[in-house]
Structure formats: structure tokens, C-alpha cells
Design a protein around this motif. Sequence first.
Motif, PDB file in Angstrom:
ATOM      1  N   SER A 196       0.831  -1.202   0.000  1.00 17.28           N
ATOM      2  CA  SER A 196       0.000   0.000   0.000  1.00 17.28           C
ATOM      3  C   SER A 196       0.864   1.250   0.000  1.00 17.28           C
ATOM      4  O   SER A 196       2.062   1.203   0.311  1.00 17.28           O
ATOM      5  CB  SER A 196      -0.919   0.013   1.227  1.00 17.28           C
TER       6      SER A 196
ATOM      7  N   HIS B 283       0.647   3.442   2.174  1.00 17.26           N
ATOM      8  CA  HIS B 283       0.903   3.757   3.583  1.00 17.26           C
ATOM      9  C   HIS B 283       2.164   3.069   4.095  1.00 17.26           C
ATOM     10  O   HIS B 283       2.710   3.457   5.135  1.00 17.26           O
ATOM     11  CB  HIS B 283      -0.283   3.305   4.444  1.00 17.26           C
ATOM     12  N   SER B 284       2.621   2.058   3.375  1.00 16.01           N
ATOM     13  CA  SER B 284       3.688   1.191   3.888  1.00 16.01           C
ATOM     14  C   SER B 284       5.074   1.817   3.828  1.00 16.01           C
ATOM     15  O   SER B 284       6.000   1.358   4.499  1.00 16.01           O
ATOM     16  CB  SER B 284       3.707  -0.109   3.089  1.00 16.01           C
TER      17      SER B 284
ATOM     18  N   SER C 110      -2.531   9.518   4.044  1.00 17.30           N
ATOM     19  CA  SER C 110      -1.358   8.641   4.065  1.00 17.30           C
ATOM     20  C   SER C 110      -0.096   9.316   4.563  1.00 17.30           C
ATOM     21  O   SER C 110       0.857   8.645   4.975  1.00 17.30           O
ATOM     22  CB  SER C 110      -1.085   8.107   2.650  1.00 17.30           C
TER      23      SER C 110
ATOM     24  N   ASP D 153      -7.248   7.757   0.438  1.00 13.98           N
ATOM     25  CA  ASP D 153      -6.046   7.035   0.831  1.00 13.98           C
ATOM     26  C   ASP D 153      -4.839   7.966   0.835  1.00 13.98           C
ATOM     27  O   ASP D 153      -4.069   8.010   1.799  1.00 13.98           O
ATOM     28  CB  ASP D 153      -5.828   5.879  -0.149  1.00 13.98           C
TER      29      ASP D 153
END
Length: 402
Positions: A207, A209-210, A267, A263
Motif C-alpha cells: 500500500s 501507507h507502507s 497517508s 487514501d
Amino acid sequence: MELPRIISVDDHVIEPAHLFERWLPKKYQDRGPKPLTAGIGELEYVAGKYQITMDPEGPPTDWWIYEDLKFPYKRNIAAVGFDRDDMTLEGITRAEMRPGCHDPKERLKDMDLNHVEASLCFPTFPRFCGQTFAERKDKEVALACVRAYNDFMVEEWCGDSGGRLIPLCIIPLWDVELAVAEIKRNAARGVRAVTFSEIPTHLGLPSIHSGYWDPFFAACEETGTGVHMHIGSSSQMPAASPDAPPAVQASLSFNNAMASMMDFLFSGVLVKFPRLKLAYSEGQMGWIPYALERADDVWREHRAWGGVRDLIPEPPSTYYYRQIWACFFRDMHGVTDAALDVIGRDNACFETDYPHVDSTFPETKQVALEHMKGIDDEVVYKLMRGNAIRLLELDFDKDRAR
């Protein structure tokens, strides 16, 4: 109203049959994609997925054969020139298509007919962000195919267009360092646009976010390369029920863009990379005012338990106005003065979606004029071309203040 000539930020190329023969190195050609004309069976739509088979007795169709993949071209993706009721999911050959689908010189002629000065084109066989190559087993060949497609895009599709066809490149999605190298390789020859998945986790990828994609975002920021995300670039389209007709997916397609934008807004990516540019293709924009209102409300009321108190220092809309572009072509609700007050007159671009079934060709000028009724001339300029010029760092209109 004298409508400025349009710069379309979302069109599509149907790849010519010679693409990989001409651009893929010889040592990979036995293992690379090969064109084939063969019959197609009846297409079935099962649980949100298309089931496609070859049938020697079926209508002739142009395919790509690549490892275990059999990829046909269908009439709905090369729909210009057909009546609405004939824009079906039946197979099609390039000979049956309007030549502008796959011939850049003919595309320029169709752009002239359609009041379009410049066009950014997404891939078809590689799919919207290169999923075709990411899904294949032989990654050495897949990487060579990514580079071959990009060479075709830059040198053949766009090369002789005088800047009117704008290169949009793909990346090897399976390796972020290879993706960085491809961004820099293409930026060195003037490319300022790359396509990426709206929701990479749907492709089995990390993702946003990672932190995995941070080197990619950094390379895009460093080179001024905008990240363009087309609806469906997650290989999934939203639907209410697994047995719903495709019309439900088509009506809900903006949902992917909305989910992706949320997202990104939460994020921290846009905080970390303040000059990164994101663009949502074919997502329309009438939904954006409420989405921004809700995002800011959540940030204001729920940031402590919502996990973003220390991650997002300002209201999410701050980053939207600074770094995100929307895209529209049939969205009367999105171009009211009240909507534009929130969407941002500097944050929206126009598209024609040539040659897909949604395309406004050959009536784009009339469609655009209908949308621009009552809009100030300066705003019309921004929506039709000015914002795209900023997003894509184009050389058009140098004498006009941006």
C-alpha cells in the motif's frame, strides 16, 4: 464563446501489431507478446469478471498472446465510429477500427476534427498501469516489455507529433527500484507523466501507507513526473452485487478515484513529498466537494483516534489544492460555480476518452461548450488547457501567465 483548443488528459492508444517486433530486443521476442488474429467465443460476465475464450468459428478478433495470457481487443475500447447500440464487448480487429485508434498520424487528424490540440494516452494491452507485465512469470522479459512499450510511446506514438501527443509511461510495478530507474530514464528524454495504480493493494502490491513506494514518489517529485491514476488501474471496479450487470460498475467507477484520493490524503505521502503531483483520470469530479468536506471533518473531529493526529498536520483539503488534479468530460454537476469554488478552478482538467465507449468524439467541442455555459473565460481556459499545461509541464502558451 470561443472555446480554446482542448488538451485532453485521458485518451487511449490501441497498440499496433508491430509494437514488440519493432521495439522489444530480439533476444526476448520468442518469449514476448505476439499478435494473432483468431476467432473469439461468446464473452461471459461472471461475478464482476469477463470470461473470454478463443473459438475458431467465432468472429475474427485481434489478440495478443503472451505466456498464459490471451488478450483480445473488444469493440467497446475502440468504439469511435460505431453507433451507441453497436459499442459492444464483441471482438474487433484493427482493420475494423477507426485508424486513429492505432495510427498516430490518423489520431492527429481525429484530434483536429475534435477541437483537441494535445492528448495524453493510456495503454490498452499493458492495461492502465502495466498490470499485464507485472502479472507475468518471466520478469526479465516483462521488464524488457515495459521498456519496449515506453520506447514505442515516446519515440513512435509521440515522436513525430510536434508535441501534440504527450508521452505517458509505465513502470515495472513489481520492483520499486526498477520503477525509479525507469522514471529517471524517461524523464531524461522529457517525459513528465507516469501511470500508477489507484489502489495498488488490489494488485497484491504494498500500500501507499507502507513506505514501500516512497522512492518512486521521490523520483517523481524530483523529475516533475506527474502520477496519473485511471479508474480500473486496480484491476477492480466497484459493484453492489456480484451478479450486477456491467452498467452498475460503469455508474460507480468514480468510487475508485474517491477511495484512492482519501487514501492519499490521509497517508502522509503528500506531506512528505510536497511537490508530488497526482491526477485522477476518468474519475469525474462532482463528488469532490463532499469528499473534501468529509475528509476535513474527520481530520478535525476524529484525528486522535483515527490515527492521523501526528501524520497530517493540516486539513486534508490543503494537500488536495496543492497537489491533486481532477478530470472530467461529462459532469455538469461538477462545473457549477458552487462546485468549482470547492473543487478548485486550478485543480481540474478536461478529457475526451478517445477511442473508448465513453468518448465525446466527434462532438467534444459541443459537449465542452455545454459544460462551459456561464463560466468565466479565464476559468474556461484553465479547465480546457491551462491546468493540463501546468500538470504536464507543457511548452504550450508560453506567453500566457500560468
